[in-house]
Every structure is written in structure tokens, then in C-alpha cells.
Write an enzyme that holds these catalytic residues in place. Structure first.
Site, PDB file in Angstrom:
ATOM      1  N   CYS A 218       0.878  -1.172   0.000  1.00  0.00           N
ATOM      2  CA  CYS A 218       0.000   0.000   0.000  1.00  0.00           C
ATOM      3  C   CYS A 218       0.908   1.212   0.000  1.00  0.00           C
ATOM      4  CB  CYS A 218      -0.915  -0.029   1.224  1.00  0.00           C
ATOM      5  SG  CYS A 218      -1.982   1.425   1.302  1.00  0.00           S
ATOM      6  N   CYS A 229      -6.450   4.470   5.131  1.00  0.00           N
ATOM      7  CA  CYS A 229      -6.522   3.040   5.434  1.00  0.00           C
ATOM      8  C   CYS A 229      -5.707   2.797   6.704  1.00  0.00           C
ATOM      9  CB  CYS A 229      -5.984   2.222   4.270  1.00  0.00           C
ATOM     10  SG  CYS A 229      -4.285   2.646   3.852  1.00  0.00           S
ATOM     11  N   GLU A 256      -0.551  -4.226  -4.818  1.00  0.00           N
ATOM     12  CA  GLU A 256      -1.066  -2.891  -4.474  1.00  0.00           C
ATOM     13  C   GLU A 256      -2.570  -2.791  -4.766  1.00  0.00           C
ATOM     14  OE1 GLU A 256      -1.502   0.608  -3.208  1.00  0.00           O
ATOM     15  OE2 GLU A 256       0.664   0.246  -3.355  1.00  0.00           O
ATOM     16  N   THR A 278     -15.408   1.715  -0.682  1.00  0.00           N
ATOM     17  CA  THR A 278     -14.252   1.028  -1.286  1.00  0.00           C
ATOM     18  C   THR A 278     -14.660  -0.138  -2.188  1.00  0.00           C
ATOM     19  OG1 THR A 278     -12.142  -0.053  -0.789  1.00  0.00           O
ATOM     20  CG2 THR A 278     -13.879  -0.370   0.830  1.00  0.00           C
ATOM     21  N   ASP A 290     -11.803  -7.820  -4.382  1.00  0.00           N
ATOM     22  CA  ASP A 290     -10.448  -8.217  -4.018  1.00  0.00           C
ATOM     23  C   ASP A 290      -9.874  -9.051  -5.161  1.00  0.00           C
ATOM     24  OD1 ASP A 290      -8.131  -9.033  -2.735  1.00  0.00           O
ATOM     25  OD2 ASP A 290      -9.127  -9.322  -0.805  1.00  0.00           O
ATOM     26  N   ARG A 292      -6.645 -10.007  -5.326  1.00  0.00           N
ATOM     27  CA  ARG A 292      -5.340 -10.571  -4.937  1.00  0.00           C
ATOM     28  C   ARG A 292      -5.294 -12.080  -5.156  1.00  0.00           C
ATOM     29  NH1 ARG A 292      -4.915  -7.970   1.002  1.00  0.00           N
ATOM     30  NH2 ARG A 292      -7.156  -8.282   0.853  1.00  0.00           N
ATOM     31  N   LYS A 318      -8.181 -14.478   4.580  1.00  0.00           N
ATOM     32  CA  LYS A 318      -6.746 -14.804   4.522  1.00  0.00           C
ATOM     33  C   LYS A 318      -6.479 -16.123   5.231  1.00  0.00           C
ATOM     34  CE  LYS A 318      -4.505 -10.265   4.271  1.00  0.00           C
ATOM     35  NZ  LYS A 318      -3.665  -9.286   4.992  1.00  0.00           N
TER      36      LYS A 318
HETATM   37  N1  LIG Z   1      -8.780  -1.181  -4.337  1.00  0.00           N
HETATM   38  C1  LIG Z   1      -8.532  -0.621  -3.172  1.00  0.00           C
HETATM   39  N2  LIG Z   1      -7.497  -1.078  -2.448  1.00  0.00           N
HETATM   40  C2  LIG Z   1      -7.274  -0.529  -1.258  1.00  0.00           C
HETATM   41  C3  LIG Z   1      -8.065   0.513  -0.747  1.00  0.00           C
HETATM   42  N3  LIG Z   1      -7.575   0.862   0.470  1.00  0.00           N
HETATM   43  C4  LIG Z   1      -6.516   0.042   0.705  1.00  0.00           C
HETATM   44  N4  LIG Z   1      -6.332  -0.789  -0.319  1.00  0.00           N
HETATM   45  C5  LIG Z   1      -5.387  -1.898  -0.471  1.00  0.00           C
HETATM   46  O1  LIG Z   1      -5.861  -2.940   0.375  1.00  0.00           O
HETATM   47  C6  LIG Z   1      -4.783  -3.764   0.735  1.00  0.00           C
HETATM   48  C7  LIG Z   1      -4.828  -3.954   2.256  1.00  0.00           C
HETATM   49  O2  LIG Z   1      -4.297  -5.142   2.499  1.00  0.00           O
HETATM   50  P1  LIG Z   1      -4.100  -5.866   3.898  1.00  0.00           P
HETATM   51  O3  LIG Z   1      -4.122  -4.909   5.034  1.00  0.00           O
HETATM   52  O4  LIG Z   1      -2.926  -6.756   3.717  1.00  0.00           O
HETATM   53  O5  LIG Z   1      -5.308  -6.865   3.958  1.00  0.00           O
HETATM   54  P2  LIG Z   1      -6.721  -6.884   4.522  1.00  0.00           P
HETATM   55  O6  LIG Z   1      -7.551  -7.664   3.571  1.00  0.00           O
HETATM   56  O7  LIG Z   1      -7.175  -5.499   4.859  1.00  0.00           O
HETATM   57  O8  LIG Z   1      -6.626  -7.766   5.852  1.00  0.00           O
HETATM   58  P3  LIG Z   1      -5.886  -7.536   7.236  1.00  0.00           P
HETATM   59  O9  LIG Z   1      -4.939  -8.696   7.302  1.00  0.00           O
HETATM   60  O10 LIG Z   1      -6.931  -7.632   8.275  1.00  0.00           O
HETATM   61  O11 LIG Z   1      -5.204  -6.206   7.217  1.00  0.00           O
HETATM   62  C8  LIG Z   1      -3.524  -3.087   0.221  1.00  0.00           C
HETATM   63  O12 LIG Z   1      -3.140  -3.714  -0.992  1.00  0.00           O
HETATM   64  C9  LIG Z   1      -3.982  -1.659  -0.059  1.00  0.00           C
HETATM   65  O13 LIG Z   1      -3.252  -1.035  -1.087  1.00  0.00           O
HETATM   66  C10 LIG Z   1      -9.145   0.977  -1.537  1.00  0.00           C
HETATM   67  O14 LIG Z   1      -9.920   1.850  -1.166  1.00  0.00           O
HETATM   68  N5  LIG Z   1      -9.334   0.375  -2.734  1.00  0.00           N
HETATM   69 ZN   LIG Z   2      -3.530   0.987   2.754  1.00  0.00          ZN
END
Ligand SMILES: Nc1nc2c(ncn2[C@@H]2O[C@H](COP(=O)(O)OP(=O)(O)OP(=O)(O)O)[C@@H](O)[C@H]2O)c(=O)[nH]1
Ligand SMILES: [Zn+2]
Length: 358
Positions: A218, A229, A256, A278, A290, A292, A318
Site C-alpha cells: 500500500c 486506510c 497494491e 471502497t 479483491d 489478490r 486470509k
Molecule cells: N482497491 C482498493 N485497495 C485498497 C483501498 N484501500 C486500501 N487498499 C489496499 O488494500 C490492501 C490492504 O491489504 P491488507 O491490510 O494486507 O489486507 P486486509 O484484507 O485489509 O486484511 P488484514 O490482514 O486484516 O489487514 C492493500 O493492498 C492496499 O493497497 C481501496 O480503497 N481500494
Molecule cells: Zn492501505
């Protein structure tokens, strides 16, 4: 099955070439049957050249088609007939939701029903995997393909979904604020995709559950300290906890924006500034919530010799994905840090729509 050693490109290498071509605005040949180009990088000259070959079709994901109120006959994608003489601005407006609210009426859109959508689906998947807007322009090929273009067979769709093999490239000691005993390992996939990193803290036992974190890149949160975030504080807190315990493994996965890339994430942020959450923003762009590939995390853990983890996460998906890919999660360790007035709604949406535990 082993393919014979040759100097020519393998299917995975061809795919990666196709990705690079689409990013440059070059068409690729699909199944010897059509030319496909990404709408985002298409130039007016190439659009004109493609139009001389035959009727054009715009391929969008069903998610994007839903926002545009276009009919979807092909499951996850829609093929839209492009009227003769159409200009690039029209194609761009259909592909990119930036101006949806200012110019909501783009139709009437005529969706194509007949024929097979397999190559159309492949084209959109390629655009996604090139981290472009998920929209492609297709034209059937009647004669020979133009010289020099990358050619993919229909089987490329399978290779696109295949799990990349990760090879360790280099590793070295990196003392960190959170833990002096740190070691950074770099892994490179065999499909030309992004490299991913593992940060090993101390020397965790391989035969016991290791404190682990799968962190997705991120740029805004990790590097800029964005308050939109919770990524930056989560990264710090995970490393700090590993430092305190003297052992842990943090995977820094270059996915990302939940796999859509930074440019598309900024498009999503811009939609969020217009009032969408989001998840809605991803859908309006044509992506799933998502995108990923969670197999990568499990593969890297296995490569590093781990089969059991205490996983730092609030995301049950996850946990499920690691378990499904052969890593036992003996404990889910919550990671709740970084709540701010800027991200409260974002975290609430993740809890309500993506199953996160608040
Ligand atoms: N598409 C998109 N991606 C976002 C946004 N905000 C954050 N991200 C992405 O979300 C991802 C967050 O990933 P993590 O924190 O690893 O995963 P998570 O699914 O939130 O799960 P946790 O393990 O609980 O943190 C990163 O790749 C950020 O770049 C958004 O508004 N839109
Ligand atoms: Zn982030």
C-alpha cells in the site's frame, strides 16, 4: 509434462509479453482469430487501423456493464457492439467511470449475443493482469495477423490462472527499528510478474507455528502515512510485535490496491471522493472487491520452510486461503491499529461487505 528445452518463449513468457504489449498500447493476436488492445492505452491511430479490419467489439466486465446498464450475455463479461465511426472518447468513457456522474447516459448500448466469448474474456483478464482498466477492444482477423505482434492461443487463459513458481533470488541482513535481527528475502515469479518480499525476524523455528503477517503493498499507507486506510500502522505493529517476540515472518506482497495496481487504486479513491465506498468503487471500475492471488503467500511460507502460522490479521478470508493452500493457521492474532476519522467508514465497509472482524 516437461516441455522440451527451447529458445523460444514458453506460454508463461508469451503471456508476460502480451501484458507488456497491452501496457504500451500494442494489439495482441488471440487464438489466431482476433486482435485485442486495451482501451486505456489505445491511440486514435491504432483505433482507426483496427476499424479497417472489421466490426469492433468493446469487452467490459459484467461489473462495469452493470453500472452502464448494458446487457450481459456472457456471464462475467459483456461484449458491446461499437458503432462505425465511434471515437476514442466514447470507448474511454465506457471503460473509465471517472465521468459517470457528470455524463450518466452513454447508451443505448447493444450487447453482442452470438459467438463465443472465450477470447473476449481472455482479453479482459489480460488487461486486468496488466493492471490497466479492465476493458478491451476486439476486432476479428480474416487474413494473416500483422507482423511482429505477440500471439496467444486460447489455452493462454489457463496459464493466466496458473500459480507462478517463486524462486529465491537474494537475501541479506537488514537491521530494523522494530527488530535488529532482520533479514530480507527477495522472491521472483517465473511468469515475469512482480517480485515479492519476506522479512524474517530472528530465526523462527520451522517446526512450530510462526508469528506471521501477509501484508499487501500500500504505497499510500506504507510510505506516505495516508490516513485513508490502516496499512501503515498495521505494518509497524506487526514488525514491532515480531521484534518483541524475537521471531516472526512478514510477507510483503506486491499486490497494491488489493491487486488492481496503484493507478487503478487512485481511480478508486477518486470515486470514493464522489461518495462511493471502497467496494462500490472497485465494482464501478469493473473489478471484483479483491483481486489478490492469495496462493502467493502460502507458496512463500512453504519455500521458507513454514507449515504452521499464528496469523496477524482481521481478515478471515486470509485464514481460509492459507488453510486451503496447505498452511495450518493455529491462531488468528487480531491486528487492530491505526483507526482514524479518515478511515472509520472504510474499515466499517470492510467489516460489513468483506467479512473483516472489527
Ligand atoms: N482497491 C482498493 N485497495 C485498497 C483501498 N484501500 C486500501 N487498499 C489496499 O488494500 C490492501 C490492504 O491489504 P491488507 O491490510 O494486507 O489486507 P486486509 O484484507 O485489509 O486484511 P488484514 O490482514 O486484516 O489487514 C492493500 O493492498 C492496499 O493497497 C481501496 O480503497 N481500494
Ligand atoms: Zn492501505
Amino acid at each position: 509434462m516437461m516441455t522440451p528445452l527451447s529458445l523460444g518463449p514458453s506460454p508463461a513468457e508469451r503471456l508476460n509479453r502480451a501484458r507488456a504489449d497491452l501496457r504500451m498500447g500494442l494489439p495482441v493476436v488471440l487464438g489466431d482469430a482476433c486482435l485485442a488492445v486495451a482501451v486505456e492505452t489505445l491511440s486514435p491511430e491504432r483505433l482507426a487501423a483496427m476499424a479497417t479490419l472489421g466490426p469492433l467489439a468493446l469487452v467490459l466486465t459484467a461489473r462495469r456493464a452493470e453500472t452502464l446498464k448494458a446487457r450481459v450475455y456472457d456471464g462475467d463479461v459483456a461484449r458491446i457492439a461499437v458503432p462505425p465511426g465511434t471515437d476514442l472518447a466514447w470507448l474511454r468513457a465506457l471503460a473509465d467511470p471517472a465521468d459517470d456522474l457528470r455524463m450518466p447516459m452513454k447508451g443505448p448500448l447493444q450487447s453482442i449475443r452470438d459467438g463465443d466469448a472465450g477470447l473476449a474474456r481472455l482479453a479482459v483478464k489480460l488487461a486486468k493482469s496488466a493492471q490497466l482498466l479492465p476493458a478491451a477492444l476486439l476486432v476479428p482477423l480474416s487474413g494473416a495477423a500483422p507482423e511482429g505482434l505477440t500471439t496467444l492461443g486460447a489455452e493462454a487463459a489457463e496459464h493466466l490462472e496458473a500459480e507462478a513458481l517463486m524462486a529465491p533470488v537474494a537475501a541479506a541482513r537488514v537491521p530494523m527499528r522494530a527488530a535488529e535481527k532482520g533479514r530480507l528475502h527477495i522472491f521472483r515469479p517465473d511468469d515475469g510478474g512482480e517480485e515479492h518480499y519476506a522479512i524474517e525476524i530472528g530465526t523462527p523455528a520451522r517446526d512450530k507455528p510462526v508469528l506471521a503477517r501477509l501484508h499487501s503493498a500500500c504505497f499510500t499507507g506504507d510510505v506516505l502515512g495516508s490516513l485513508k486506510c490502516d496499512c501503515g500502522p498495521q505494518l509497524d505493529a506487526a514488525l514491532t510485535q515480531m521484534g518483541h517476540e524475537g521471531a516472526g515472518i512478514l510477507l510483503y506482497l506486491n499486490q497494491e490496491g488489493r491487486g488492481i495496481g496503484l493507478a487503478n487504486k487512485m481511480r478508486a479513491y477518486s470515486l470514493q471522493d464522489q461518495g462511493f465506498d471502497t467496494v462500490e468503487a472497485n465494482h464501478r471500475l469493473g473489478f471484483e472487491d479483491d483481486e489478490r492471488d492469495f496462493r502467493i503467500g502460502a507458496a512463500l511460507l512453504r519455500k521458507l520452510g513454514f507449515s504452521q502460522v499464528r496469523l496477524l490479521t482481521n481478515n478471515p478470508a486470509k485464514v481460509a486461503m492459507l488453510e486451503a493452500n496447505g498452511i495450518a493457521v493455529t491462531e488468528r492474532v487480531p491486528l487492530k491499529v491505526g483507526l482514524s476519522r479518515h478511515n472509520a467508514a472504510y474499515l466499517a465497509t470492510k467489516a460489513a461487505k468483506s467479512g473483516h472482524i472489527l
